[in-house]
Design an enzyme around this catalytic site. Structure first.
Site, PDB file in Angstrom:
ATOM      1  CG  MET A  30      -1.966  -1.158   1.037  1.00  0.00           C
ATOM      2  SD  MET A  30      -3.500  -0.879   2.153  1.00  0.00           S
ATOM      3  CE  MET A  30      -3.035  -0.747   3.618  1.00  0.00           C
ATOM      4  N   GLY A  31       2.211   1.207  -0.345  1.00  0.00           N
ATOM      5  CA  GLY A  31       3.277   2.508  -0.352  1.00  0.00           C
ATOM      6  C   GLY A  31       3.532   2.780   0.873  1.00  0.00           C
ATOM      7  CG  HIS A  34       8.263   0.325   6.078  1.00  0.00           C
ATOM      8  ND1 HIS A  34       8.378  -0.740   6.313  1.00  0.00           N
ATOM      9  CD2 HIS A  34       7.101   0.455   6.379  1.00  0.00           C
ATOM     10  CE1 HIS A  34       7.513  -1.352   6.473  1.00  0.00           C
ATOM     11  NE2 HIS A  34       6.066  -0.884   6.562  1.00  0.00           N
ATOM     12  N   GLY A  36      10.729  -2.636   5.617  1.00  0.00           N
ATOM     13  CA  GLY A  36      10.163  -3.967   5.392  1.00  0.00           C
ATOM     14  C   GLY A  36       9.689  -4.172   4.104  1.00  0.00           C
ATOM     15  CG  HIS A  37       6.710  -1.565   2.304  1.00  0.00           C
ATOM     16  ND1 HIS A  37       6.740  -0.565   2.922  1.00  0.00           N
ATOM     17  CD2 HIS A  37       5.606  -2.244   2.186  1.00  0.00           C
ATOM     18  CE1 HIS A  37       5.393  -0.506   3.592  1.00  0.00           C
ATOM     19  NE2 HIS A  37       4.812  -1.445   3.184  1.00  0.00           N
ATOM     20  N   GLY A 148       5.089 -10.141   4.113  1.00  0.00           N
ATOM     21  CA  GLY A 148       6.104 -10.076   5.327  1.00  0.00           C
ATOM     22  C   GLY A 148       5.358 -10.793   6.392  1.00  0.00           C
ATOM     23  CG  ASP A 151       0.690  -7.275   7.665  1.00  0.00           C
ATOM     24  OD1 ASP A 151      -0.258  -6.727   7.970  1.00  0.00           O
ATOM     25  OD2 ASP A 151       1.723  -6.828   7.349  1.00  0.00           O
ATOM     26  CD  GLN A 154      -1.634  -8.953   4.138  1.00  0.00           C
ATOM     27  OE1 GLN A 154      -2.549  -8.060   4.214  1.00  0.00           O
ATOM     28  NE2 GLN A 154      -0.279  -8.721   3.748  1.00  0.00           N
ATOM     29  CB  VAL A 177      12.181  -4.930   8.418  1.00  0.00           C
ATOM     30  CG1 VAL A 177      13.363  -3.939   8.563  1.00  0.00           C
ATOM     31  CG2 VAL A 177      12.670  -6.135   7.339  1.00  0.00           C
TER      32      VAL A 177
HETATM   33  P1  AMP Z   1       1.496  -3.045   3.303  1.00  0.00           P
HETATM   34  O1  AMP Z   1       1.818  -1.912   2.496  1.00  0.00           O
HETATM   35  O2  AMP Z   1       1.496  -2.538   4.993  1.00  0.00           O
HETATM   36  O3  AMP Z   1       0.234  -3.592   2.850  1.00  0.00           O
HETATM   37  O4  AMP Z   1       2.505  -3.873   3.426  1.00  0.00           O
HETATM   38  C1  AMP Z   1       3.016  -4.749   2.139  1.00  0.00           C
HETATM   39  C2  AMP Z   1       3.918  -5.854   2.530  1.00  0.00           C
HETATM   40  O5  AMP Z   1       4.951  -5.513   3.217  1.00  0.00           O
HETATM   41  C3  AMP Z   1       3.013  -7.023   3.441  1.00  0.00           C
HETATM   42  O6  AMP Z   1       3.372  -8.210   2.875  1.00  0.00           O
HETATM   43  C4  AMP Z   1       3.297  -6.825   4.739  1.00  0.00           C
HETATM   44  O7  AMP Z   1       3.395  -7.882   5.469  1.00  0.00           O
HETATM   45  C5  AMP Z   1       4.934  -6.397   4.432  1.00  0.00           C
HETATM   46  N1  AMP Z   1       5.524  -5.544   5.752  1.00  0.00           N
HETATM   47  C6  AMP Z   1       5.123  -4.598   6.359  1.00  0.00           C
HETATM   48  N2  AMP Z   1       5.714  -4.024   7.428  1.00  0.00           N
HETATM   49  C7  AMP Z   1       6.819  -5.085   7.349  1.00  0.00           C
HETATM   50  C8  AMP Z   1       7.839  -5.178   8.395  1.00  0.00           C
HETATM   51  N3  AMP Z   1       8.206  -4.488   9.287  1.00  0.00           N
HETATM   52  N4  AMP Z   1       8.715  -6.078   8.270  1.00  0.00           N
HETATM   53  C9  AMP Z   1       8.674  -7.214   6.847  1.00  0.00           C
HETATM   54  N5  AMP Z   1       7.336  -7.121   6.211  1.00  0.00           N
HETATM   55  C10 AMP Z   1       6.541  -5.952   6.403  1.00  0.00           C
END
Ligand code: AMP
Length: 283
Positions: A30-31, A34, A36-37, A148, A151, A154, A177
């Site tokens: 969802m942009g 960071h 993690g992404h 990640g 979630d 998910q 992360v």
């Molecule tokens: P989101 O943009 O929040 O929908 O996340 C997109 C992807 O990034 C999902 O698969 C999340 O699980 C992963 N993600 C978000 N935060 C982290 C993190 N801190 N460490 C690893 N993966 C992450």
């Protein structure tokens, strides 16, 4: 890196890129990117010839009272970070591209796996997630998709959908992360005030302490849960949504800490809902 906004365009680009038997790794996001992404994007590029990422703040996974409108967005910064992480194609569709007028089909994984944990406090959330992820999978046709561990539910829900609907896509789950002090990275961390940012550490700290309790032999689910509950309650701005200890794959409740154990927590720090988890294999 090419940025595309239309479904026909991304299909065309992927077709061009894959006619030499190249594999496609896909990272839906969802942009407001960071580390993690970016860790998912780097893994997608390391394991495939073509790395595709999407940025789409998916309205169907937000309830009317949630933060869809104020969800942080910064496409320029995201594009530069994605490029540096090795993304070849960045898909950034408008809402109408994904949900045109008359859109009326949803994908819903039923049962316990979506009705507990986050599914309980965010009814309809996973229906929105599986609908958009299945659409993105049909558009991108990836070989591997990167998610990640942050979630955890998910991941379990999407893997169930892939099995049930016979998708030929492998999921790759990457570790959480964290900031150097332990806070799990999240796009929503920007909502936290200075004091809340300090209070938010109670999530990862509690999980770490729980891990130590388990490592020193405690197998009592209720003791671990009670400990985490009390610990988190000590932070002033914290309101606990749930603390659950379940089987990592099925999300079923467990009686003793044994096998694939997932401790999943959701806590509101002020008005910001944060999630974190700890996955353990206990003999
Ligand atoms: P989101 O943009 O929040 O929908 O996340 C997109 C992807 O990034 C999902 O698969 C999340 O699980 C992963 N993600 C978000 N935060 C982290 C993190 N801190 N460490 C690893 N993966 C992450």
């Amino acid at each position: 890196m090419k940025i595309v906004t239309k479904i026909w365009e991304i299909r065309q680009e992927i077709q061009k890129a894959t006619n030499k038997n190249n594999t496609v790794g896909f990272v839906p996001t969802m942009g407001y990117l960071h580390e993690g992404h970016l860790s998912l994007m780097r893994a997608a590029k390391a394991q495939n010839e073509i790395a595709v990422a999407s940025i789409f703040v998916n309205p169907t996974q937000f309830a009317p009272n949630e933060d869809l409108e104020k969800y942080p967005r910064d496409l320029e910064r995201d594009a530069s970070l994605a490029q540096k992480a090795g993304v070849d194609l960045l898909f950034v569709p408008a809402v109408e591209e994904i949900y045109p007028n008359g859109f009326n089909t949803y994908i819903e994984v039923c049962g316990d796996i979506t009705s507990k944990l986050c599914g309980k406090s965010r009814p309809g959330h996973f229906k929105g997630v599986t609908t958009v992820v299945s659409k993105l999978f049909n558009i991108v046709l990836p070989d591997k998709a990167y998610f990640g561990q942050k979630d955890a539910q998910q991941v379990a829900v999407i893997e169930q959908m892939l099995r049930d609907l016979n998708y030929d896509i492998e999921t790759v789950v990457c570790p959480i992360v964290r900031e150097s002090d332990g806070l799990a990275l999240s796009s929503r961390n920007v909502y936290l005030s200075e004091q809340e940012r300090k209070d938010a550490l109670i999530l990862s700290q509690s999980l770490l302490e729980a891990e130590k309790m388990i490592q020193s032999g405690n197998q009592y689910v209720h003791q671990i849960k009670d400990f985490i509950w009390e610990n988190i309650r000590s932070a002033k701005s914290a309101t606990i949504d749930y603390i659950e200890i379940v089987n990592t794959k099925t999300l079923e409740d467990i009686d003793t800490i044994k096998g694939d154990v997932l401790i999943a927590i959701a806590v509101k720090i002020g008005k910001t809902r944060l999630i974190d988890n700890l996955k353990m294999e206990v003999l």
